[in-house]
Scaffold this motif. Structure first.
Motif, PDB file in Angstrom:
ATOM      1  N   ALA A   1       0.804  -1.222   0.000  1.00 44.73           N
ATOM      2  CA  ALA A   1       0.000   0.000   0.000  1.00 44.73           C
ATOM      3  C   ALA A   1       0.839   1.276   0.000  1.00 44.73           C
ATOM      4  O   ALA A   1       0.282   2.369  -0.038  1.00 44.73           O
ATOM      5  CB  ALA A   1      -0.933   0.006   1.213  1.00 44.73           C
ATOM      6  N   TRP A   2       2.166   1.135   0.042  1.00 50.14           N
ATOM      7  CA  TRP A   2       3.004   2.339   0.046  1.00 50.14           C
ATOM      8  C   TRP A   2       3.224   2.801  -1.396  1.00 50.14           C
ATOM      9  O   TRP A   2       3.969   2.185  -2.153  1.00 50.14           O
ATOM     10  CB  TRP A   2       4.348   2.079   0.730  1.00 50.14           C
ATOM     11  CG  TRP A   2       5.050   3.366   1.105  1.00 50.14           C
ATOM     12  CD1 TRP A   2       4.932   4.042   2.276  1.00 50.14           C
ATOM     13  CD2 TRP A   2       5.953   4.116   0.284  1.00 50.14           C
ATOM     14  NE1 TRP A   2       5.709   5.185   2.241  1.00 50.14           N
ATOM     15  CE2 TRP A   2       6.345   5.257   1.037  1.00 50.14           C
ATOM     16  CE3 TRP A   2       6.468   3.945  -0.995  1.00 50.14           C
ATOM     17  CZ2 TRP A   2       7.219   6.222   0.533  1.00 50.14           C
ATOM     18  CZ3 TRP A   2       7.335   4.906  -1.500  1.00 50.14           C
ATOM     19  CH2 TRP A   2       7.707   6.026  -0.729  1.00 50.14           C
ATOM     20  N   ARG A   3       2.544   3.874  -1.762  1.00 50.26           N
ATOM     21  CA  ARG A   3       2.647   4.493  -3.077  1.00 50.26           C
ATOM     22  C   ARG A   3       2.642   3.452  -4.198  1.00 50.26           C
ATOM     23  O   ARG A   3       3.614   3.318  -4.968  1.00 50.26           O
ATOM     24  CB  ARG A   3       3.891   5.375  -3.165  1.00 50.26           C
ATOM     25  CG  ARG A   3       3.906   6.472  -2.096  1.00 50.26           C
ATOM     26  CD  ARG A   3       4.983   7.502  -2.331  1.00 50.26           C
ATOM     27  NE  ARG A   3       4.979   8.477  -1.230  1.00 50.26           N
ATOM     28  CZ  ARG A   3       5.759   9.554  -1.182  1.00 50.26           C
ATOM     29  NH1 ARG A   3       6.612   9.797  -2.173  1.00 50.26           N
ATOM     30  NH2 ARG A   3       5.713  10.380  -0.159  1.00 50.26           N
ATOM     31  N   PRO A   4       1.574   2.686  -4.292  1.00 50.33           N
ATOM     32  CA  PRO A   4       1.523   1.587  -5.266  1.00 50.33           C
ATOM     33  C   PRO A   4       1.713   2.063  -6.694  1.00 50.33           C
ATOM     34  O   PRO A   4       1.278   3.145  -7.081  1.00 50.33           O
ATOM     35  CB  PRO A   4       0.121   0.998  -5.056  1.00 50.33           C
ATOM     36  CG  PRO A   4      -0.662   2.077  -4.385  1.00 50.33           C
ATOM     37  CD  PRO A   4       0.314   2.843  -3.545  1.00 50.33           C
ATOM     38  N   ALA A   5       2.392   1.218  -7.456  1.00 49.23           N
ATOM     39  CA  ALA A   5       2.686   1.549  -8.853  1.00 49.23           C
ATOM     40  C   ALA A   5       1.919   0.675  -9.824  1.00 49.23           C
ATOM     41  O   ALA A   5       2.096   0.786 -11.035  1.00 49.23           O
ATOM     42  CB  ALA A   5       4.185   1.406  -9.113  1.00 49.23           C
ATOM     43  N   GLY A   6       1.077  -0.226  -9.307  1.00 50.58           N
ATOM     44  CA  GLY A   6       0.253  -1.049 -10.178  1.00 50.58           C
ATOM     45  C   GLY A   6       0.708  -2.484 -10.319  1.00 50.58           C
ATOM     46  O   GLY A   6      -0.002  -3.303 -10.886  1.00 50.58           O
ATOM     47  N   ASP A   7       1.896  -2.797  -9.787  1.00 55.19           N
ATOM     48  CA  ASP A   7       2.394  -4.166  -9.921  1.00 55.19           C
ATOM     49  C   ASP A   7       2.611  -4.806  -8.547  1.00 55.19           C
ATOM     50  O   ASP A   7       3.393  -5.742  -8.403  1.00 55.19           O
ATOM     51  CB  ASP A   7       3.695  -4.189 -10.719  1.00 55.19           C
ATOM     52  CG  ASP A   7       4.782  -3.322 -10.076  1.00 55.19           C
ATOM     53  OD1 ASP A   7       4.464  -2.558  -9.138  1.00 55.19           O
ATOM     54  OD2 ASP A   7       5.943  -3.417 -10.524  1.00 55.19           O
ATOM     55  N   GLU A   8       1.911  -4.283  -7.524  1.00 54.56           N
ATOM     56  CA  GLU A   8       2.089  -4.795  -6.179  1.00 54.56           C
ATOM     57  C   GLU A   8       1.425  -6.160  -6.017  1.00 54.56           C
ATOM     58  O   GLU A   8       0.424  -6.451  -6.659  1.00 54.56           O
ATOM     59  CB  GLU A   8       1.509  -3.816  -5.148  1.00 54.56           C
ATOM     60  CG  GLU A   8       2.296  -2.533  -5.000  1.00 54.56           C
ATOM     61  CD  GLU A   8       2.187  -1.639  -6.217  1.00 54.56           C
ATOM     62  OE1 GLU A   8       1.142  -1.683  -6.904  1.00 54.56           O
ATOM     63  OE2 GLU A   8       3.165  -0.921  -6.513  1.00 54.56           O
ATOM     64  N   GLU A   9       2.006  -6.958  -5.151  1.00 53.89           N
ATOM     65  CA  GLU A   9       1.457  -8.281  -4.861  1.00 53.89           C
ATOM     66  C   GLU A   9       0.649  -8.188  -3.574  1.00 53.89           C
ATOM     67  O   GLU A   9       1.217  -8.046  -2.490  1.00 53.89           O
ATOM     68  CB  GLU A   9       2.580  -9.302  -4.712  1.00 53.89           C
ATOM     69  CG  GLU A   9       2.092 -10.720  -4.493  1.00 53.89           C
ATOM     70  CD  GLU A   9       3.217 -11.734  -4.551  1.00 53.89           C
ATOM     71  OE1 GLU A   9       2.996 -12.872  -4.111  1.00 53.89           O
ATOM     72  OE2 GLU A   9       4.304 -11.387  -5.035  1.00 53.89           O
ATOM     73  N   PRO A  10      -0.689  -8.213  -3.658  1.00 57.06           N
ATOM     74  CA  PRO A  10      -1.495  -8.063  -2.441  1.00 57.06           C
ATOM     75  C   PRO A  10      -1.306  -9.255  -1.517  1.00 57.06           C
ATOM     76  O   PRO A  10      -1.070 -10.383  -1.971  1.00 57.06           O
ATOM     77  CB  PRO A  10      -2.926  -7.990  -2.977  1.00 57.06           C
ATOM     78  CG  PRO A  10      -2.878  -8.718  -4.277  1.00 57.06           C
ATOM     79  CD  PRO A  10      -1.518  -8.423  -4.855  1.00 57.06           C
ATOM     80  N   PRO A  11      -1.404  -9.033  -0.218  1.00 62.86           N
ATOM     81  CA  PRO A  11      -1.252 -10.143   0.724  1.00 62.86           C
ATOM     82  C   PRO A  11      -2.430 -11.097   0.633  1.00 62.86           C
ATOM     83  O   PRO A  11      -3.530 -10.690   0.249  1.00 62.86           O
ATOM     84  CB  PRO A  11      -1.210  -9.438   2.089  1.00 62.86           C
ATOM     85  CG  PRO A  11      -1.963  -8.168   1.864  1.00 62.86           C
ATOM     86  CD  PRO A  11      -1.654  -7.763   0.453  1.00 62.86           C
ATOM     87  N   PRO A  12      -2.228 -12.369   0.957  1.00 61.23           N
ATOM     88  CA  PRO A  12      -3.325 -13.338   0.912  1.00 61.23           C
ATOM     89  C   PRO A  12      -4.493 -12.883   1.779  1.00 61.23           C
ATOM     90  O   PRO A  12      -4.306 -12.493   2.935  1.00 61.23           O
ATOM     91  CB  PRO A  12      -2.690 -14.618   1.465  1.00 61.23           C
ATOM     92  CG  PRO A  12      -1.221 -14.433   1.242  1.00 61.23           C
ATOM     93  CD  PRO A  12      -0.969 -12.970   1.382  1.00 61.23           C
ATOM     94  N   GLU A  13      -5.676 -12.884   1.205  1.00 64.32           N
ATOM     95  CA  GLU A  13      -6.898 -12.536   1.916  1.00 64.32           C
ATOM     96  C   GLU A  13      -6.817 -11.151   2.552  1.00 64.32           C
ATOM     97  O   GLU A  13      -7.483 -10.854   3.544  1.00 64.32           O
ATOM     98  CB  GLU A  13      -7.212 -13.586   2.986  1.00 64.32           C
ATOM     99  CG  GLU A  13      -7.387 -14.985   2.412  1.00 64.32           C
ATOM    100  CD  GLU A  13      -7.647 -16.011   3.493  1.00 64.32           C
ATOM    101  OE1 GLU A  13      -7.656 -15.633   4.678  1.00 64.32           O
ATOM    102  OE2 GLU A  13      -7.838 -17.183   3.154  1.00 64.32           O
TER     103      GLU A  13
END
Length: 269
Positions: free
Chosen positions: A244-256
């Motif tokens: 969530a820190w200044r996302p650039a569009g390719d972040e891997e969200p945490p499970p659930e």
């Protein structure tokens, strides 16, 4: 077991290292059987750990890019770990920064040996064998003093390391020790393992493995992590999950949606 040619002679191959375990999570190859066995034990009960390591690495990239865009050119990477894709000097090069200076600091002999081999011909970089828990000693190293100009802003990177520093070793004082060496406009980049909710049974089991390891893991809440910055000014969006820190569009969200850890960047005014 046979000692790999790249392993320093004084490295205990049977003792897992947090730097080499982290390298394994990231898909690296500079780890030993003991490191892989420990990592696999953790992954067996908590498979999300590898994704969290990648998310943390992506945060490092975005933080360095953001600081470089703001004109910061000097970086002290404390507890830099095993060299892998996305080292700080590579992030700067990809951002078109040609005058960057980066000092990598680690106490793991494999990390130091590999860093020195990889960076031997890379201008604007240096590698220091040192313990990040002793800011005065690290900052006094000739390689640090020779490459970093402390009359100009410096970014002190403490990424995925302070959760191995227990309270009795005063992690906030460690942060303050480095920040004190920087002029206004310097920054501290920090990521830390922890939760703001009770551990699940799987998380508890994984944490217990680290607690029994040679380098126990200390979990801290977002509020506790924010306190480590002292009187530094936390930059937006504050203390948040890595993705969530200044996302650039390719972040891997945490499970659930459950991030295990938080990150932040703070400035010295």
């Amino acid at each position: 077991m046979d000692r790999p040619s790249w392993a320093p002679a004084d490295v205990d191959l049977d003792r897992p290292s947090v730097a080499r375990v982290y390298d394994y999570y990231l898909g690296g190859s500079h780890n030993f059987a003991a490191d892989r066995a420990f990592a696999e034990q953790v992954l067996k009960v908590m498979p999300a750990v590898a994704g969290l390591a990648r998310s943390n690495r992506a945060f490092l990239r975005r933080a360095v890019q953001a600081l470089a865009a703001d004109g910061v050119r000097q970086f002290l990477d404390l507890g830099s770990g095993i060299p892998t894709v996305g080292n700080v000097h590579e992030v700067l090069a990809d951002a078109g920064v040609t005058d960057g200076r980066v000092v990598y600091v680690d106490h793991d002999p494999v990390a130091v040996a590999h860093s020195r081999a990889i960076l031997a011909d890379v201008p604007g970089t240096a590698v220091v064998a040192g313990d990040l828990r002793s800011p005065a000693e690290v900052l006094a190293q000739p390689q640090v003093q020779g490459l970093i100009d402390f009359t100009r802003p410096v970014a002190f990177l403490l990424v995925a390391v302070l959760h191995f520093v227990p309270d009795e070793q005063r992690p906030a004082d460690i942060v303050a020790g480095y920040a004190a060496a920087g002029v206004p406009g310097s920054h501290v980049v920090l990521s830390h393992a922890g939760l703001n909710r009770p551990l699940t049974p799987a998380e508890e089991e994984a944490w217990e493995m680290y607690r029994r390891s040679p380098t126990p893991l200390i979990l801290r809440t977002n509020v506790q992590v924010e306190a480590l910055f002292g009187d530094l000014t936390t930059l937006p969006p504050g203390v948040v999950a890595p993705h969530a820190w200044r996302p650039a569009g390719d972040e891997e969200p945490p499970p659930e949606g459950n991030a295990i850890g938080c990150v932040a960047v703070a400035r010295k005014d």
